[in-house]
Motif scaffolding. Structure first.
Motif, PDB file in Angstrom:
ATOM      1  N   TRP A   1       0.827  -1.213   0.000  1.00  0.00           N
ATOM      2  CA  TRP A   1       0.000   0.000   0.000  1.00  0.00           C
ATOM      3  C   TRP A   1       0.859   1.260   0.000  1.00  0.00           C
ATOM      4  CZ3 TRP A   1      -5.143   0.758  -0.577  1.00  0.00           C
ATOM      5  CH2 TRP A   1      -5.668   2.009  -0.236  1.00  0.00           C
TER       6      TRP A   1
ATOM      7  N   THR B   1      -4.518   0.604 -10.653  1.00  0.00           N
ATOM      8  CA  THR B   1      -4.354   1.279  -9.377  1.00  0.00           C
ATOM      9  C   THR B   1      -5.452   2.315  -9.171  1.00  0.00           C
ATOM     10  OG1 THR B   1      -1.972   0.935  -9.553  1.00  0.00           O
ATOM     11  CG2 THR B   1      -2.716   2.556  -7.929  1.00  0.00           C
TER      12      THR B   1
ATOM     13  N   LYS C   1      -6.542   0.974  -5.957  1.00  0.00           N
ATOM     14  CA  LYS C   1      -6.033   1.546  -4.720  1.00  0.00           C
ATOM     15  C   LYS C   1      -6.671   2.882  -4.394  1.00  0.00           C
ATOM     16  CE  LYS C   1      -1.496   2.537  -2.686  1.00  0.00           C
ATOM     17  NZ  LYS C   1      -0.048   2.440  -2.959  1.00  0.00           N
TER      18      LYS C   1
END
Length: 368
Positions: free
Chosen positions: A204, A260, A348
């Motif tokens: 992360w 992402t 993400k």
């Protein structure tokens, strides 16, 4: 041609005046330092330029016609009491405090010391581009703002990775909403930081940054090379060993891939209330992936909500479960729902609308 106020023009016409350099140094962290070459503090437009800061020497400035990139060389001799981000000046410079910093050089004209009614003239503005250090001084090169014109055109080149920089105006994400704070845990070394934060998936914080806010490394910011099991590895080891309890601010990084930012493709799934599993043939989700669910023509399975971010857990072939937290307990599915259910990876950052990559998509042979 330099712009001058009527008061300044009148003062210059008298042929008797005093002058002082005014330096405004704006760090990327937001801290602003103001220094003057005068023997007293100078106040201009409500801003005070201190006279007892580091000794600054500069070369001559020039004015040219066109878009030539000009440079300004500064030699700075700081005292031990001169600080940047709360860290001694030279140490902060070595640690990258001036990376991305901007400099504004003005010349103040005064009828008497401290009288800035006539204003000042801007001689140079630019960005710090290079530095060299010795034990007592820093030599800094500043390039003019025209360097920003040195970009490749057309702006949108064909490449698979995103053209934006994480948290810039093009990306649109607010850095404050993604950064985390904490304190180093036992086992941290110069090349490995035990930050805890195990509620975040491995990787992360990779490609992100960590800024130390207390301890011997206060003000030091380094790029993160790897992140796994609550431990981050910096791209370059620290000069000074950190201590347990040193506080930090850490920010995730971005590899600029479309995955992402998220994915527009949504998979159909069905829910099993007895096993809490979501069945989706051929899915490619792995534990830790972030997903959202949606429904058309009916209602979502009991326990699931549209717009809520879930983490994939217990992923197996053609099925998986979801949790509200990373590696958390599966959501209790109470009913199968109705209509068509879909699940989509949000990556993400869930920022697909701002993604500015242009991946090459081959034309199928059947279309030729």
């Amino acid at each position: 041609m330099k712009a001058a106020s009527p008061e300044l023009i009148a003062l210059l016409a008298q042929s008797q005046f005093l002058m002082a350099d005014l330096y405004t140094l704006t760090l990327k962290s937001g801290e602003v330092k103001r220094y003057t070459s005068a023997d007293i503090d100078i106040t201009l437009a409500g801003n005070t330029f201190i006279h007892d800061g580091p000794l600054i020497q500069r070369d001559r400035t020039r004015t040219v016609v066109g878009i030539e990139v000009d440079t300004l060389q500064l030699t700075i001799n700081p005292k031990t009491t001169d600080l940047l981000n709360g860290v001694p000046f030279l140490k902060a410079c070595r640690n990258g405090a001036l990376d991305g910093a901007t400099l504004l050089l003005q010349k103040a004209f005064m009828a008497s010391w401290g009288d800035t009614a006539a204003g000042a003239v801007t001689l140079f503005s630019g960005r710090v581009s290079g530095m060299m250090f010795s034990r007592t001084q820093a030599q800094i090169e500043v390039k003019s703002d025209t360097e920003l014109l040195n970009i490749m055109l057309p702006r949108n080149t064909c490449q698979p990775t995103c053209l934006n920089t994480l948290f810039d105006a093009g990306c649109g994400l607010a850095k404050s909403g993604w950064q985390q704070t904490g304190a180093l845990q036992a086992g941290s070394t110069q090349g490995s930081f035990n930050v805890g934060l195990t509620n975040f998936p491995d990787g992360w914080f990779a490609l992100g940054t960590i800024l130390f806010t207390t301890g011997i490394n206060a003000g030091v910011m380094v790029t993160i090379k790897r992140h796994a099991a609550g431990v981050v590895t910096p791209s370059i080891p620290l000069i000074s060993p950190p201590s347990t309890g040193d506080q930090f601010t850490i920010v995730p990084g971005c590899d600029r891939r479309q995955a992402t930012c998220g994915n527009t493709y949504a998979r159909v799934f069905t829910a099993n209330a007895s096993t809490d599993q979501l069945a989706s043939a051929g899915h490619t989700y792995a534990d830790g992936d972030r997903v959202v669910v949606s429904n058309t023509g009916g209602a979502l399975p009991g326990g699931l909500s549209a717009g809520t971010i879930y983490y994939v857990v217990s992923a197996v072939t053609d099925a998986f479960k979801v949790s509200l937290t990373y590696n958390g307990s599966p959501v209790n599915i109470t009913s199968a729902g109705s209509g068509t259910h879909k699940v989509r990876s949000i990556g993400k950052f869930d920022n697909l609308a701002r993604f500015r990559g242009f991946p090459y998509v081959p034309i199928p042979e059947t279309a030729l």
